[in-house]
Design an enzyme around this catalytic site. Sequence first.
Site, short mmCIF file in Angstrom:
data_model
loop_
_atom_site.label_atom_id
_atom_site.label_comp_id
_atom_site.label_asym_id
_atom_site.label_seq_id
_atom_site.Cartn_x
_atom_site.Cartn_y
_atom_site.Cartn_z
NE ARG A 108 -6.20 12.58 -3.60
CZ ARG A 108 -4.90 12.66 -3.90
NH1 ARG A 108 -4.41 11.87 -4.84
NH2 ARG A 108 -4.13 13.52 -3.31
CB CYS B 211 -5.29 12.52 -11.98
SG CYS B 211 -5.19 11.30 -10.68
CG ASN C 109 2.37 11.77 -9.34
OD1 ASN C 109 2.83 11.81 -10.48
ND2 ASN C 109 1.54 12.68 -8.88
CG ASP C 110 1.22 7.60 -4.64
OD1 ASP C 110 2.31 7.64 -4.03
OD2 ASP C 110 0.26 8.34 -4.37
CG HIS D 64 2.05 15.04 -2.23
ND1 HIS D 64 2.37 13.78 -1.84
CD2 HIS D 64 0.94 14.94 -3.01
CE1 HIS D 64 1.48 12.93 -2.34
NE2 HIS D 64 0.61 13.60 -3.05
CD GLU E 209 -3.04 6.77 -5.55
OE1 GLU E 209 -2.30 7.68 -5.94
OE2 GLU E 209 -3.89 6.94 -4.66
#
Length: 592
Positions: free
Chosen positions: A355, A524, A476-477, A212, A453
């Site tokens: 979110r 995303c 990403n996750d 992040h 994710e």
Amino acid sequence: MGKPETTTSLSPLAARTSGASFTLHGAGVSGGIAIGYAHLISTARLEVAHYEVPRAEVEAEVDRFDAAVEQVRGELMGLHAAVPADAPAELGAFLDLHLMILNDAMLSVAPRELVRTRRWNAEWALVHQMELLVGRFEEIEDAYLRERKADVQQVVERVLKAMLGTGHQPEPPEHEEDIVVVAHDFSPADMILFKQHQFAGFVTDLGGVTSHTAIVARSLNLPAIVGLHHARQMIRENELLVVDGSAGVLLVNPDRQVLAEYQLRRRQLELERQKLKRLKTTPSATLEGVPVELQANIELPEDVEQALEAGAMGVGLFRTEFLFLNRDDLPGEEEQFEAYRQVVQAMEGRTVTIRTLDLGADKTLNGEQFAGPNPALGLRAIRFCLAEPQMFLVQLRAILRASHYGSVRILVPMIAHAHEIDQVLHYVAIARDTLAQAGVPFDPRTQVGGMIEIPAAALAVASFMKRLDFLSIGTNDLIQYTLAIDRTDDTVAHLYDPLHPAVLHLVAHTIRAATKSGMPVAVCGEMAGEVALTRLLLGLGLRQFSMHPAQLLAVKQQVLRSSVPEVEVLAQRILRSEDPERSRALLAKLNA
Ligand code: PEP
Ligand code: MG
């Protein structure tokens, strides 16, 4: 925040270059080229200068350090003597502990050696030792002992304060835009504080490209490199740096010719960026006219300005947890509502996907030191919200209230179980009832979607789709959890691979399943803003991308140049490929 071009001309820059030239390699997290002077900081909160002490002044520097330690020792002993007899015993014990820490050879003796052998200024030598000591504390299993690292930091801060104004630190550069920040590591909370500054760029020793911290760096639109390992130890305050954020290369004290080449390259990149701006109002569609929705990821309400400048068709991901960082309290319903409404109104009817809180792992609230033995697998995101229903309900009400002012969707992070979605829907229903009973307006059609994710969510997507209105793939996750690599850990950053067959299968499977049943699906994660992956994702059937605004126009350019039937063929071949080398060769062909 756009970075102004530094106006410093070649000669003064080169004139200040005195040290040896060398190059360091890391992972570029944010493109472009920054040229500026090194400013070394420990964290955004504890700023400590780092400079070389002239040989003749080394002993005076040691004396300066000794005097500060002596002063703090006197202060602590004075405080101890002043403790009233009836005061709680912990008070005396606490001061004893601080005295013991101060007298530890690691803090009171070793820094003197560093001043003598490396000619570091005393503050830097002390902070270096503090970090070694804190590192040891962090390895301790016992939670009470581990937290004693805060005492170490407090003692060090006292000594630093005692040295304040007594050193001979070189003048920092006058203009922030001439500064490249050099640090060992930053938390996402530190990073978000940089939004208030206008630095040229920054580099860190630690960090992975999808941490992040890196994501916020990208949102600052500054050239940046992470995972340089020893940059902060090797670079001196005020040395001239060139940050090539695309290649992940850092040049320290480049010679005149190299510097001139990078200055030229920087101007070219700026021209390219200006040219891309012409695409702002061009409808985003492939060569045969297939529309492709390009949305923006934002962290704070003010980021919406950049989203609009880039011509985003909506906000595909508003990471609301950033409203909760760098503060000692939680934002209440009113404050959250105002933040969400600000974004919704600014987007003028375009969809805003909010979110729900994704706290935990590398994003922690102030004062929350211990996030469980394995934070990325712990009480993070929706798990945390479901464990704190009152806090969750405050956020849901704030989001629903904002829905009255435009088009809002609720996105739930990190779902792994269908029953988590059921619980979320239950709380959404409660939040709606509360608002309805109080006569507060909201849009009753507000949709609820889930982030895919976690590999389990991708594999079980069919049962999740029955409960949700839309999906958003958080690559990403998804990559972190599929490949078992901590996204914040630079030692495994080389294993991060969006082209890994397992990752591509999960992404492709999710897109296919959603498309088949007519459910909107976006990506995303950072993959959506990677121009090199735009065609691959298009070929896998993706029609909604959400990314940081800085990448949006470059991705649009790629969409405009792509033909769906052509990219589909190669994308399927990449999906079937079992050999990473072959996948890369096919990707190069796809992008040719
Ligand atoms: C992701 O995981 O891909 C994502 C978009 O969410 P975040 O990066 O905030 O975890
Ligand atoms: Mg995520």
